[in-house]
Motif scaffolding. Structure first.
Motif, mmCIF file in Angstrom:
data_model
loop_
_atom_site.group_PDB
_atom_site.id
_atom_site.type_symbol
_atom_site.label_atom_id
_atom_site.label_comp_id
_atom_site.label_asym_id
_atom_site.label_seq_id
_atom_site.Cartn_x
_atom_site.Cartn_y
_atom_site.Cartn_z
ATOM 1 N N GLY A 133 0.822 -1.195 0.000
ATOM 2 C CA GLY A 133 0.000 0.000 0.000
ATOM 3 C C GLY A 133 0.854 1.242 0.000
ATOM 4 O O GLY A 133 2.086 1.177 0.015
ATOM 5 N N ARG A 134 0.189 2.393 -0.007
ATOM 6 C CA ARG A 134 0.877 3.667 -0.105
ATOM 7 C C ARG A 134 0.209 4.664 0.818
ATOM 8 O O ARG A 134 -1.010 4.665 0.978
ATOM 9 N N VAL A 135 1.009 5.517 1.435
ATOM 10 C CA VAL A 135 0.483 6.612 2.233
ATOM 11 C C VAL A 135 1.340 7.842 1.961
ATOM 12 O O VAL A 135 2.564 7.745 1.844
ATOM 13 N N ARG A 136 0.692 9.005 1.812
ATOM 14 C CA ARG A 136 1.376 10.212 1.361
ATOM 15 C C ARG A 136 1.266 11.303 2.428
ATOM 16 O O ARG A 136 0.195 11.537 2.966
ATOM 17 N N LEU A 137 2.396 11.957 2.680
ATOM 18 C CA LEU A 137 2.479 12.956 3.743
ATOM 19 C C LEU A 137 3.082 14.246 3.209
ATOM 20 O O LEU A 137 4.103 14.222 2.520
#
Length: 287
Positions: free
Chosen positions: A92-96
């Protein structure tokens, strides 16, 4: 119903300013881009683009739809990432998005913790000051925005926004290390000041107003490394948050804490709870 592919075409035209450039970006044939625009106009019943010389530009209706398209497509991309996260945090991916001094201090530590706890999770980082970070959050370009505000109210308010407190930090008076010890603000009423851009200097102006003077701002920069270098060189004095000094401390400056001046730092998310697992994991690492 609006067609997602045609919305992507309109957004590409808005972003690039021409059919040719949009076709190149999307890897489409130029006639295909023109066809999608024509079909989108037929579906909406609105004139979305107009010819200007050899190029085109969006009409008011086109600009409005392009802005909404950016939000819609951003949300779709977020939904895809969230769905992947619900399958499990093995992937998965998470963007900050975060402001510079956060990226220079606690965000890398959080990234290391996140990678250790969830090695398959792909973390993407972007540098952005709070207004831009919140715009990216609302548009679906990022999943979490690390932002700050002075006082009880600030930009991170509005429908759909939720905040997680991370830390409170004091403001510091920064003066040359070769001069007298750092003292109260009012003792520098006649000094030259180094401040941020017009949007960022409001806190300094408020502090100086409470001390009974208006600062004589001689230099403007949002780069905290440059601010300290100029202070060390004797070009002026400044006020910086503690994180800026934690990220980088010039040996030629001295600082003193300003009482009653606190910057609140928190992580903002968008949408109703509960957070998807990947976002929850990132928030836990930040905390």
């Amino acid at each position: 119903m609006l067609d997602i592919v045609r919305l992507r075409v309109l957004l590409a035209v808005s972003r690039t300013g021409s059919v040719t450039a949009a076709a190149r970006e999307l890897h489409y044939a130029q006639p295909s881009v023109s066809h999608h625009l024509a079909r989108l106009e037929a579906e909406t019943g609105a004139k979305l683009v107009q010819r200007v010389g050899r190029g085109i530009r969006l009409t008011e209706a086109g600009r409005l739809l392009a802005e909404r398209a950016a939000e819609i497509l951003g949300r779709l991309d977020s939904a895809s990432a969230e769905l992947a996260a619900h399958v499990g945090l093995r992937a998965g991916r998470v963007r900050l998005a975060a402001f510079p001094s956060a990226l220079g201090t606690f965000v890398p530590e959080a990234a290391v913790r996140l990678a250790h706890d969830h090695p398959g999770l792909d973390l993407r980082l972007a540098e952005a000051e709070p207004p831009e970070a919140l715009r990216m959050l609302r548009a679906g370009d990022v999943d979490v925005a690390v932002v700050f505000q002075y006082g009880p109210h600030g930009a991170a308010e509005g429908a759909g926004l939720r905040t997680t407190p991370l830390l409170d930090e004091p403001s510091l008076l920064v003066v040359p290390g070769s001069g007298p010890p750092a003292t109260a603000l009012r003792d520098h009423a006649e000094s030259r000041w180094i401040a941020g851009c017009d949007r960022c200097r409001a806190h300094l102006l408020d502090l100086c107003a409470l001390a009974g003077f208006e600062p004589r701002i001689s230099f403007t920069t949002d780069d905290y490394v440059a601010v300290q270098a100029m202070v060390a060189a004797g070009l002026g004095v400044a006020v910086l948050p503690r994180l800026a000094l934690s990220a980088h401390r010039h040996p030629g400056v001295q600082v003193t804490e300003l009482p009653g001046s606190t910057r609140r730092v928190f992580a903002a998310t968008y949408g109703e709870p509960p957070d998807p697992p990947a976002i929850a994991a990132l928030l836990a690492a930040l905390r």
